[in-house]
Design a protein around this motif. Structure first.
Motif, short mmCIF file in Angstrom:
data_model
loop_
_atom_site.label_atom_id
_atom_site.label_comp_id
_atom_site.label_asym_id
_atom_site.label_seq_id
_atom_site.Cartn_x
_atom_site.Cartn_y
_atom_site.Cartn_z
N ARG A 98 0.84 -1.19 0.00
CA ARG A 98 0.00 0.00 0.00
C ARG A 98 0.89 1.26 0.00
O ARG A 98 1.77 1.40 0.86
N PRO A 99 0.67 2.18 -0.96
CA PRO A 99 1.48 3.40 -0.99
C PRO A 99 1.27 4.24 0.27
O PRO A 99 0.14 4.45 0.71
N VAL A 126 2.72 -2.67 11.27
CA VAL A 126 2.91 -2.39 9.86
C VAL A 126 4.41 -2.39 9.57
O VAL A 126 5.21 -1.94 10.40
N THR A 127 4.78 -2.94 8.42
CA THR A 127 6.18 -2.97 8.00
C THR A 127 6.33 -2.15 6.73
O THR A 127 5.61 -2.36 5.75
N PHE A 128 7.28 -1.20 6.75
CA PHE A 128 7.51 -0.33 5.61
C PHE A 128 8.71 -0.81 4.81
O PHE A 128 9.69 -1.35 5.36
N SER A 129 8.64 -0.61 3.50
CA SER A 129 9.75 -0.94 2.61
C SER A 129 9.80 0.08 1.49
O SER A 129 8.79 0.74 1.18
N LYS A 145 11.26 -0.70 8.43
CA LYS A 145 11.23 -1.75 9.45
C LYS A 145 9.79 -1.88 9.96
O LYS A 145 8.90 -1.15 9.51
N GLU A 146 9.60 -2.78 10.90
CA GLU A 146 8.26 -2.96 11.47
C GLU A 146 8.01 -1.94 12.57
O GLU A 146 8.88 -1.67 13.39
N TYR A 147 6.79 -1.40 12.58
CA TYR A 147 6.37 -0.46 13.62
C TYR A 147 5.01 -0.90 14.16
O TYR A 147 4.20 -1.50 13.45
N GLN A 148 4.78 -0.55 15.43
CA GLN A 148 3.46 -0.69 16.02
C GLN A 148 2.80 0.69 16.03
O GLN A 148 3.43 1.68 16.39
N ILE A 149 1.55 0.74 15.60
CA ILE A 149 0.84 2.01 15.51
C ILE A 149 0.54 2.53 16.91
O ILE A 149 -0.08 1.84 17.72
N THR A 150 1.00 3.73 17.19
CA THR A 150 0.85 4.30 18.53
C THR A 150 -0.21 5.39 18.61
O THR A 150 -0.54 5.85 19.71
N GLY A 151 -0.73 5.80 17.46
CA GLY A 151 -1.77 6.83 17.47
C GLY A 151 -2.67 6.70 16.26
O GLY A 151 -2.19 6.55 15.13
N TYR A 152 -3.97 6.73 16.48
CA TYR A 152 -4.93 6.70 15.37
C TYR A 152 -5.38 8.13 15.11
O TYR A 152 -5.90 8.80 16.01
N VAL A 153 -5.20 8.60 13.87
CA VAL A 153 -5.58 9.97 13.50
C VAL A 153 -6.92 9.98 12.79
O VAL A 153 -7.86 10.68 13.18
N SER A 154 -7.02 9.18 11.73
CA SER A 154 -8.25 9.10 10.95
C SER A 154 -8.17 7.88 10.07
O SER A 154 -7.19 7.12 10.12
N SER A 169 15.64 19.24 8.93
CA SER A 169 15.88 18.80 7.56
C SER A 169 14.92 17.70 7.11
O SER A 169 14.91 17.33 5.92
N ASP A 170 14.14 17.14 8.03
CA ASP A 170 13.23 16.05 7.68
C ASP A 170 11.95 16.60 7.09
O ASP A 170 10.88 16.60 7.72
N THR A 171 12.06 17.06 5.84
CA THR A 171 10.90 17.67 5.17
C THR A 171 10.35 16.80 4.05
O THR A 171 9.35 17.15 3.42
N GLY A 172 10.99 15.65 3.77
CA GLY A 172 10.52 14.77 2.71
C GLY A 172 9.32 13.94 3.13
O GLY A 172 8.87 14.00 4.28
N ASN A 173 8.81 13.13 2.20
CA ASN A 173 7.64 12.29 2.49
C ASN A 173 7.91 10.81 2.31
O ASN A 173 6.99 10.00 2.35
N GLY A 174 9.16 10.43 2.08
CA GLY A 174 9.50 9.02 1.95
C GLY A 174 9.59 8.53 0.52
O GLY A 174 10.01 7.39 0.28
N GLY A 175 9.17 9.33 -0.43
CA GLY A 175 9.31 8.95 -1.83
C GLY A 175 8.15 8.13 -2.37
O GLY A 175 7.30 7.63 -1.63
N VAL A 176 8.15 7.96 -3.69
CA VAL A 176 7.03 7.31 -4.37
C VAL A 176 7.06 5.79 -4.23
O VAL A 176 6.07 5.11 -4.54
N ASN A 177 8.18 5.25 -3.79
CA ASN A 177 8.29 3.79 -3.68
C ASN A 177 8.00 3.26 -2.28
O ASN A 177 8.10 2.06 -2.04
N ALA A 178 7.64 4.14 -1.36
CA ALA A 178 7.36 3.71 0.01
C ALA A 178 6.07 2.90 0.06
O ALA A 178 5.03 3.34 -0.45
N LYS A 179 6.15 1.74 0.65
CA LYS A 179 5.00 0.85 0.74
C LYS A 179 4.83 0.36 2.18
O LYS A 179 5.79 0.24 2.95
N GLY A 180 3.58 0.04 2.52
CA GLY A 180 3.27 -0.50 3.84
C GLY A 180 2.60 -1.86 3.74
O GLY A 180 1.74 -2.07 2.88
N ALA A 181 3.01 -2.79 4.56
CA ALA A 181 2.39 -4.12 4.66
C ALA A 181 1.79 -4.25 6.06
O ALA A 181 2.51 -4.17 7.06
#
Length: 620
Positions: A98-99, A126-129, A145-154, A169-181
């Motif tokens: 999932r993008p 969720v695991t990001f790649s 890596k794998e993360y546990q969701i700590t906050g539900y926004v919407s 400096s962390d102003t990016g969004n992770g790029g177009v290839n970021a996926k979540g499982a």
């Protein structure tokens, strides 16, 4: 000298007064009876090197064709398989590739993840790649890596917590290839009763925050599992059925059964699954009917084609089929014996038996006047099934009868009824015991147990935090899950292996008063011959335990242990070579207590028949 044997009746009796239980045992912890005599239970040692996430409420052991042993462990957060002592995460993935995009805030370790329609709940994993660096401290290695969701926004965003604090400096969004499982949604560790005000997630994050929290429903997360040959079939209560293929290796995740090749009409929701041992059908209890997929019927039973986990169509060419119970509101438990399967609803019991073509299975009602505490409250021992109900214990061995219990009132007055679904029944066949672990009145999790010894027909109890148990492992020793996240091998050594260093298990047994003489005459005791064995104690000749003895004049009187009646009996250390202990007590009855010595590890003890030197005496 006139020595009197202190011969006590085996088993603990709590549902009458101490004095009425003359010559019996009244209280205990971490002991058992063998051949009528009390001894310490075996110790336990950690099986797993690391903790597992969540509370484990399901354990199943099996072996592959080469004899390698495996254990399946299902928690409210994850599902693991152990081949050895390291748990591998095989939790199914519900959505992959999932993008996603990321938003970081300078000076914060909280990262917002944006994914429209993510379907995730609070505490999900969720695991990001494929993610790229956000430009500063939040690098690709931090994100992927794998993360546990700590906050539900919407429904379109949630939060994770990074081990690294973001910078300007962390102003990016992770790029177009970021996926979540996303792994399947987590479940609850605590039963939530009712609805409305105070139920569910309200007030978890402070006033007014309930709208920002999405958690699992009110049902306690309980897995059922069974091996299909070398592979494993697992199911969530109120959820789907999943399949783990051993040939893919222990790192291979379980997948939905319906996604396997040639899968046909697989139930999409069920409460319990098991594999029939004799005829090799996969059976789903409390599932959706074949004619109405996706709509769960808690009294429907379906079974697959013989020797197939994937073919569920009811055809002339298959042995798959469907049964419907007519009493009760939901199937609570299903337990397999050597001859049949006992199906227990909230109010009734049914025997399910393989009958062959054309019906495959037959179903007969046995009783409509029973109860059961929860899905895991029943266990099979040979052709018998034992279970805890709501106020009584039962046995099925062709007929259902209530088991007389000398500690019934004590146990059921102490149980946390709102969390009774957590009750875990287990067998310890090497000692002819059935254990029930349960949450006590002031506990939200299992912390107490009660044992029925079906060979000696006696009961005893104690405290031990265990949430799941499996007997008859390849090692020959039971394995259990604790609330601390570790699995333990039981009946191993003499110590509590949950501490570092190991410690004594804190065992004791305390008697009711036993009358001296005929109980009518005041007696004076001046010595006791302990008769205590310390077999299998690692500390050998230095092993010892604490023995205390106290006397009473009348049932309602206070206990006293000395000539001047001012104090109760003080513990006396008795060891391997203790022949006799000098005492000075007066009274009409006497009670004893034998305890492990705090801080002395490696000790196990067995009490025989102590003798006390008594003679008639006056009160002065």
């Amino acid at each position: 000298m006139a020595y009197t044997k202190l011969q006590f009746k085996p088993g603990i009796v709590r549902d009458i007064t101490r004095y009425s239980n003359n010559g019996g045992w009244f209280d205990s912890n971490r002991i058992r009876f063998r051949m009528g005599f009390p001894e310490t239970i075996g110790g336990w040692v950690r099986l797993t090197n690391t903790t597992i996430l969540g509370t484990c409420r399901s354990l199943h052991n099996w072996s592959n064709l080469s004899g390698t042993s495996f254990i399946g462990a299902g928690t409210n957060l994850k599902f693991y398989v152990l081949a050895g002592n390291f748990p591998e995460d095989i939790t199914p993935i519900r959505a992959s590739n999932r993008p996603v995009t990321f938003t970081a805030t300078d000076g914060s370790d909280v990262i917002r993840v944006n994914d429209i329609g993510h379907g995730a709940l609070l505490n999900d994993f969720v695991t990001f790649s494929g993610a790229a660096s956000l430009g500063g401290a939040i690098t690709a290695d931090v994100l992927n890596k794998e993360y546990q969701i700590t906050g539900y926004v919407s429904a379109s965003a949630y939060e994770i917590t990074s081990a690294v604090t973001a910078n300007a400096s962390d102003t990016g969004n992770g790029g177009v290839n970021a996926k979540g499982a996303y792994q399947i949604n987590v479940g609850l560790d605590t039963v939530v009763l009712g609805g409305g005000w105070g139920a569910g997630a309200w007030s978890r994050l402070g006033w007014g925050s309930e709208a920002n929290v999405q958690i699992a429903g009110a049902a306690l997360r309980i897995w059922s599992q069974d091996n299909f040959g070398e592979d494993l079939v697992i199911a969530l209560r109120g959820g789907g059925i999943y399949y783990w293929d051993l040939s893919g290796g222990v790192l291979n995740r379980a997948v939905e059964l319906s996604t396997l090749p040639n899968a046909q009409s697989v139930p999409t929701v069920t409460n319990i699954i098991l594999v029939s041992e004799k005829d090799r059908h996969l059976i789903a209890f409390g599932c959706d009917p074949e004619s109405d997929p996706g709509v769960q019927n808690p009294l429907t039973i379906r079974f697959s084609n013989q020797e197939s986990a994937t073919e569920w169509r009811t055809l002339d060419t298959t042995t798959a089929g469907e049964l419907q119970l007519s009493t009760g509101s939901s199937i609570v438990a299903a337990v397999q014996t050597k001859q049949q399967i006992l199906v227990l609803t909230d109010v009734s019991a049914h025997a399910m038996q393989y009958v062959g073509a054309p019906f495959t299975y037959g179903l007969s009602e046995i009783s409509t006047n029973i109860s059961i505490a929860g899905q895991n409250a029943a266990v099979a021992v040979g052709d018998s099934v034992y279970w805890m109900g709501k106020g009584q214990f039962y046995i099925y061995n062709g007929n259902i009868t209530e088991i007389p219990c000398a500690v019934k009132e004590y146990v059921f007055n102490d149980i946390n009824l709102t969390q009774s679904a957590k009750v875990m029944a287990s067998s310890n066949s090497a000692f002819s015991e059935v254990w029930w672990f349960y949450p006590s009145k002031n506990s939200a999790n299992n912390d107490k147990y009660v044992i029925f010894n079906y060979t000696e027909n006696i009961w005893y109890y104690g405290s031990l935090p265990r949430t799941a148990w499996t007997d008859n492992t390849n090692s020959g020793l039971p394995i259990a899950a604790s609330t601390d996240g570790y699995l333990y091998t039981h009946e191993f050594g003499n110590d509590d292996g949950s501490t570092d260093p190991v410690s004594d298990i804190g065992a004791f047994i305390e008697s009711s008063p036993i009358e001296l003489g005929d109980g009518n005459q005041f007696m004076f005791g001046r010595r006791i011959l302990p008769d205590i064995s310390f077999r299998n104690s690692a500390s050998g000749a230095t092993a010892s335990a604490e023995l205390s003895i106290s006397a009473r004049n009348n049932p309602g009187g206070s206990a006293f242990g000395t000539e001047d009646n001012t104090i109760t009996g003080q513990p006396i250390a008795v060891g391997t070579f203790t022949e006799e202990v000098d005492i000075r007590i007066r009274g009409r009855s006497v009670a004893i207590k034998l305890s492990s010595i705090s801080g002395m590890s490696g000790v196990s003890w067995r009490l025989g028949t102590p003798r006390i030197d008594v003679r008639p005496d006056g009160r002065r």
